[in-house]
Motif scaffolding. Structure first.
Motif, PDB file in Angstrom:
ATOM      1  N   TYR A 166      47.510  20.829  62.731  1.00  0.00           N
ATOM      2  CA  TYR A 166      47.676  20.202  61.402  1.00  0.00           C
ATOM      3  C   TYR A 166      48.293  18.813  61.549  1.00  0.00           C
ATOM      4  CZ  TYR A 166      49.141  19.545  56.550  1.00  0.00           C
ATOM      5  OH  TYR A 166      49.339  19.054  55.287  1.00  0.00           O
ATOM      6  N   TYR A 167      49.275  18.700  62.476  1.00  0.00           N
ATOM      7  CA  TYR A 167      49.934  17.401  62.675  1.00  0.00           C
ATOM      8  C   TYR A 167      49.279  16.588  63.786  1.00  0.00           C
ATOM      9  CZ  TYR A 167      53.666  19.073  59.649  1.00  0.00           C
ATOM     10  OH  TYR A 167      54.390  19.528  58.586  1.00  0.00           O
ATOM     11  N   ASN A 168      48.103  17.052  64.262  1.00  0.00           N
ATOM     12  CA  ASN A 168      47.333  16.332  65.286  1.00  0.00           C
ATOM     13  C   ASN A 168      48.152  16.108  66.556  1.00  0.00           C
ATOM     14  OD1 ASN A 168      44.930  15.257  66.176  1.00  0.00           O
ATOM     15  ND2 ASN A 168      45.450  13.173  65.556  1.00  0.00           N
ATOM     16  N   ASP A 169      48.964  17.125  66.923  1.00  0.00           N
ATOM     17  CA  ASP A 169      49.796  17.049  68.126  1.00  0.00           C
ATOM     18  C   ASP A 169      48.965  17.560  69.304  1.00  0.00           C
ATOM     19  OD1 ASP A 169      53.131  18.256  68.986  1.00  0.00           O
ATOM     20  OD2 ASP A 169      51.683  17.026  70.058  1.00  0.00           O
ATOM     21  N   LEU A 170      48.123  16.671  69.860  1.00  0.00           N
ATOM     22  CA  LEU A 170      47.203  17.095  70.923  1.00  0.00           C
ATOM     23  C   LEU A 170      47.942  17.509  72.193  1.00  0.00           C
ATOM     24  CD1 LEU A 170      44.331  14.474  70.531  1.00  0.00           C
ATOM     25  CD2 LEU A 170      44.460  16.824  69.656  1.00  0.00           C
ATOM     26  N   ALA A 171      49.114  16.916  72.414  1.00  0.00           N
ATOM     27  CA  ALA A 171      49.880  17.311  73.612  1.00  0.00           C
ATOM     28  C   ALA A 171      50.289  18.769  73.528  1.00  0.00           C
ATOM     29  CB  ALA A 171      51.114  16.414  73.766  1.00  0.00           C
TER      30      ALA A 171
ATOM     31  N   ALA B 106      36.395  34.458  68.669  1.00  0.00           N
ATOM     32  CA  ALA B 106      36.584  33.263  67.827  1.00  0.00           C
ATOM     33  C   ALA B 106      37.465  33.608  66.646  1.00  0.00           C
ATOM     34  CB  ALA B 106      35.249  32.715  67.355  1.00  0.00           C
ATOM     35  N   MET B 107      38.426  32.732  66.368  1.00  0.00           N
ATOM     36  CA  MET B 107      39.398  32.955  65.281  1.00  0.00           C
ATOM     37  C   MET B 107      39.630  31.634  64.554  1.00  0.00           C
ATOM     38  SD  MET B 107      41.232  35.390  63.969  1.00  0.00           S
ATOM     39  CE  MET B 107      42.557  35.510  62.745  1.00  0.00           C
ATOM     40  N   PRO B 108      39.494  31.626  63.203  1.00  0.00           N
ATOM     41  CA  PRO B 108      39.778  30.383  62.463  1.00  0.00           C
ATOM     42  C   PRO B 108      41.262  30.066  62.513  1.00  0.00           C
ATOM     43  CG  PRO B 108      39.442  32.185  60.948  1.00  0.00           C
ATOM     44  CD  PRO B 108      39.112  32.706  62.305  1.00  0.00           C
ATOM     45  N   ILE B 109      41.592  28.787  62.443  1.00  0.00           N
ATOM     46  CA  ILE B 109      42.983  28.314  62.354  1.00  0.00           C
ATOM     47  C   ILE B 109      43.223  27.894  60.913  1.00  0.00           C
ATOM     48  CG2 ILE B 109      44.646  26.620  63.183  1.00  0.00           C
ATOM     49  CD1 ILE B 109      43.068  26.463  65.766  1.00  0.00           C
ATOM     50  N   MET B 110      44.177  28.584  60.294  1.00  0.00           N
ATOM     51  CA  MET B 110      44.425  28.400  58.864  1.00  0.00           C
ATOM     52  C   MET B 110      45.798  27.792  58.650  1.00  0.00           C
ATOM     53  SD  MET B 110      41.600  29.776  57.721  1.00  0.00           S
ATOM     54  CE  MET B 110      41.884  29.979  55.960  1.00  0.00           C
ATOM     55  N   VAL B 111      45.899  26.936  57.657  1.00  0.00           N
ATOM     56  CA  VAL B 111      47.176  26.459  57.108  1.00  0.00           C
ATOM     57  C   VAL B 111      47.157  26.819  55.639  1.00  0.00           C
ATOM     58  CG1 VAL B 111      48.632  24.493  56.605  1.00  0.00           C
ATOM     59  CG2 VAL B 111      47.409  24.599  58.778  1.00  0.00           C
ATOM     60  N   GLY B 112      47.885  27.898  55.317  1.00  0.00           N
ATOM     61  CA  GLY B 112      47.778  28.439  53.963  1.00  0.00           C
ATOM     62  C   GLY B 112      46.403  29.035  53.798  1.00  0.00           C
ATOM     63  N   ASN B 113      45.681  28.616  52.789  1.00  0.00           N
ATOM     64  CA  ASN B 113      44.304  29.088  52.556  1.00  0.00           C
ATOM     65  C   ASN B 113      43.271  28.093  53.067  1.00  0.00           C
ATOM     66  OD1 ASN B 113      45.208  31.420  51.280  1.00  0.00           O
ATOM     67  ND2 ASN B 113      45.461  30.356  49.327  1.00  0.00           N
ATOM     68  N   GLN B 114      43.756  27.022  53.727  1.00  0.00           N
ATOM     69  CA  GLN B 114      42.846  25.989  54.210  1.00  0.00           C
ATOM     70  C   GLN B 114      42.489  26.222  55.670  1.00  0.00           C
ATOM     71  OE1 GLN B 114      44.439  22.072  54.085  1.00  0.00           O
ATOM     72  NE2 GLN B 114      42.633  21.079  54.916  1.00  0.00           N
ATOM     73  N   ARG B 115      41.214  26.207  55.992  1.00  0.00           N
ATOM     74  CA  ARG B 115      40.753  26.338  57.376  1.00  0.00           C
ATOM     75  C   ARG B 115      40.651  24.937  57.963  1.00  0.00           C
ATOM     76  NH1 ARG B 115      35.631  26.190  59.888  1.00  0.00           N
ATOM     77  NH2 ARG B 115      35.455  27.488  61.769  1.00  0.00           N
TER      78      ARG B 115
END
Length: 708
Positions: free
Chosen positions: A77-82, A150-159
């Motif tokens: 979500y915070y684009n922390d690629l490291a 395979a598993m979706p990554i969710m933040v709240g109800n947002q994929r």
């Protein structure tokens, strides 16, 4: 011994021969059944192993996919690629994991665990990719060589994307084959081992059969008589009777050995009971009971010989703070390190006859009697203060505790053990009063100091009812416009004969005696009754009143009900009441504090942490124990303009508190430059003598009405 008759011996030999024939037949049957069982076990185990490996790899793949989905939510979500890369690489290194792919909501690759991520931003093209990209919950796909989870990554109800964990089926099949091969080899080894044991047992039966003929002729009278004599010795108090060595393997031999073990166990338990009765369980030092007995004997010997003795009473400084903030396990660890340092110091400077004991809690007592006792006591006390002031490392943290030591001498200060111990305790207390981490010798004047403290406690019990205690108010100002928005309630004691008694003195007496639990609610109610009568300020806002709450009141669990009663009875709006709790009181038991603060918040009041930064806690704890504000301790404010570290720490506290939505209050402002520094860094509220000294309720009203 009388030999057996030939007829009995013949019958016994025939019986043994028949028994051996039966045993041989049983062995043959067992060996046949063993071979059949091995074949059956191989067949069944092959299917079981396949099912176990298949179930294991599937469940592990699903678990890894779910865990990575949860762990990657925030970094993605915070684009922390490291952080994403670190999580992917950690999972990729696990056994039978072929690949780990993290993709965005459009199915484009974000990370595959490699350093370069060559295909970053490209759509995944493998046959299983469409099903994985379209997954809205866990989707398991299988190819001949890979099990894709395979598993979706969710933040709240947002994929916001998804993760794929590929399990290497060919590796699993190879492991399954190796397991089947190993199982077959083990079964063969077991079969050979069982055959060897069976043959060994058969040989032993032959030997035992021959030995039984001799054993049946041995008498039982001598062993039993020996046991009876040993029992009489134990009854007389001798727990180690002399038993003749007995190597017989029959019931009588076992009885003799069991009796020997029993006597040893009784002797060992007797030693353990004595050890427990005279030794401290945590540190292994002499305990209070053993020390008192030793002290009585040493005093008796000293009287007879005319020698002097020295007693040092050592108490850890601020040890309660360790238990309250880090827990009792950390407290025990600190005590152990403390005891080790005291033991080393006593071994170095205490002399050969020195005796060290732990009296319980954080109290240690040392008795010395070699050479010049007065000089030795002073040298040992100085060494203890120096060594015990060094930091302890407990649970990865450095703790600076120190010790307060009281020194008393026999026969100079006391003639008996009870008085000597009491004098040492009094001298230790005076060392704490003198500032802690030091030592003091007992003197007759100290008895008067203790009497004064007891007298002060007695006077404090009725001070409120006699009108000697009064409230004053320290104004609190908003930094952006320097307008007074609230006050902190302070308690003052004007005694008719003792005069003005500093709060630092009588508040400590109230805390230690428990009177604070009586005075605290009265202060809270009186402050609410006073504040509800104040007019609103020129901008229409009501002044809030901030009341300090004792840790005893918080730990009692009745504070939320008390606050609700005060608000209901006085009519003061809950938004105008702030409660100030010390940092150690809140952090001491975070679960209890969080529950109590939740109840307080439901009443509508706000909670501030006072003297923030002086304890062992940090801002990270505020996520578990939510508060509305923190008060930066005046020790940081005092040196901000001279000490860059204090300025940097204060700036960090303000920034981090604001990030958590917490109000920041600075106290102890005595110069304009301090106010300007805090205002520039966004500190919300401020108080101190430069802004205003504590004032009466009448003066508060005047300030509100004048708009100052």
């Amino acid at each position: 011994m009388r030999p057996l008759g030939s007829g009995m011996q013949s019958r016994f030999v025939l019986a043994m021969g028949g028994a051996m024939v039966v045993v041989v037949a049983i062995v043959a049957v067992v060996l046949g059944r063993q071979a059949a069982m091995q074949d059956e076990v191989k067949s069944l185990s092959g299917s079981v192993i396949h099912e176990l490996f298949d179930r294991s790899v599937r469940s592990r793949g699903e678990a890894l996919a779910r865990e990575l989905s949860d762990a990657l939510a925030n970094p993605l979500y915070y684009n922390d690629l490291a952080q994403v890369g670190a999580l992917v690489r950690n999972t990729s290194r696990q056994q039978v994991v072929r690949y780990v792919l993290v993709f965005d909501e459009d199915g484009k690759l974000i990370h595959d665990g490699s350093t370069e991520v060559i295909d970053f931003g490209k759509s995944m093209q493998d046959p299983l990719a469409p099903g994985a990209v379209a997954a809205r919950k866990l989707v398991v796909q299988e190819s001949p060589k890979v099990l894709d989870n395979a598993m979706p990554i969710m933040v709240g109800n947002q994929r916001i994307g998804g993760v794929r964990v590929g399990m290497a089926l060919d590796d699993v099949q190879a492991m399954e084959q190796r397991a089947n091969t190993t199982l077959g080899e083990r079964l063969q080894q077991v079969g050979k081992r069982h055959l060897g044991w069976l043959l060994l047992m058969l040989g032993l039966l032959l030997v035992i059969g021959a030995m039984v003929i001799v054993y049946v002729q041995r008498t039982l009278v001598a062993p039993i008589r020996g046991l009876a004599a040993a029992a009489r010795q134990i009854e007389a108090g001798d727990y180690r009777p002399q038993l003749s060595h007995n190597s017989r393997q029959d019931e009588v031999g076992e009885l003799v050995r069991a009796f020997g073990r029993m006597s040893e166990a009784i002797a060992r338990h007797d030693r353990e009971v004595r050890h427990m009765a005279y030794t401290d369980a945590l540190t292994g030092l002499t305990n209070r009971l053993a020390f008192r007995e030793a002290l009585d004997h040493r005093l008796m010997a000293a009287r007879a010989s005319g020698h002097r003795l020295g007693l040092l009473f050592a108490d850890m400084d601020d040890f309660k703070r360790v238990n309250d903030t880090l827990g009792h396990e950390a407290g025990d660890e600190a005590l152990l390190q403390f005891a080790q340092r005291i033991s080393a110091a006593v071994a170095q400077a205490g002399g050969d006859e020195a005796l060290l004991a732990r009296f319980g809690g954080d109290e240690f007592v040392i008795l010395i009697g070699d050479g010049d006792v007065a000089a030795g006591a002073r040298q040992l006390a100085e060494l203890l203060v120096r060594e015990l002031s060094k930091p302890l490392v407990v649970q990865g943290r450095e703790l600076f505790l120190g010790t307060s030591i009281g020194v008393t001498l026999f026969p100079d200060d006391a003639a008996d053990a009870t008085t000597l111990l009491k004098n040492g305790d009094i001298a230790m207390y005076q060392a704490k009063v003198a500032g802690k981490n030091c030592y003091r010798y007992y003197s007759r004047a100290m008895d008067h100091a203790v009497e004064r403290r007891v007298h002060m406690e007695q006077e404090l019990r009725g001070a409120w009812e006699r009108g000697e205690l009064r409230l004053v108010y320290q104004p609190i100002f908003r930094t952006r416009d320097r307008r007074m928005v609230g006050v902190e309630v302070l308690l003052r004691w004007q005694h008719p004969t003792l005069g003005t008694i500093p709060p630092s003195v009588f508040i400590e007496v109230a805390e230690q005696s428990g009177l604070i639990e009586v005075i605290g609610p009265k202060v809270l109610r009186a402050a609410c009754m006073e504040a509800v009568q104040w007019p609103h300020s020129v901008d229409g806002e009501g002044m809030f009143v901030s009341v300090n709450v004792s840790p005893r009141q918080l730990r009692g669990g009745e504070l939320p009900a008390l606050v609700a009663d005060c608000l209901r009875d006085t009519g003061l709006p809950a938004s105008r009441l702030h409660l100030e709790l010390t940092e150690t009181a809140v952090i001491g038991d975070e679960m209890l504090a969080a529950a109590l603060l939740d109840k307080l918040h439901r009443t509508g009041v706000k909670v501030w942490l006072d003297d923030f930064g002086t304890g062992f806690s940090g801002l990270s704890h505020l996520r578990q124990v939510p508060v509305d504000g923190v008060k930066i301790d005046k020790s940081f404010v005092a040196d901000m303009q001279r000490d860059p570290d204090d300025l940097a720490l204060t700036t960090a506290i303000i920034a981090m508190a604001h990030a958590l939505g917490i109000t920041v209050v600075a106290e102890g402002i005595e110069q304009e430059v301090q106010f300007d520094l805090l205002s520039q860094r966004g500190c919300d509220l401020a108080q101190g003598y430069w802004l205003s000294v504590p004032i009466t309720a009448t003066e508060v009203v005047e300030m509100i009405e004048s708009g100052r």
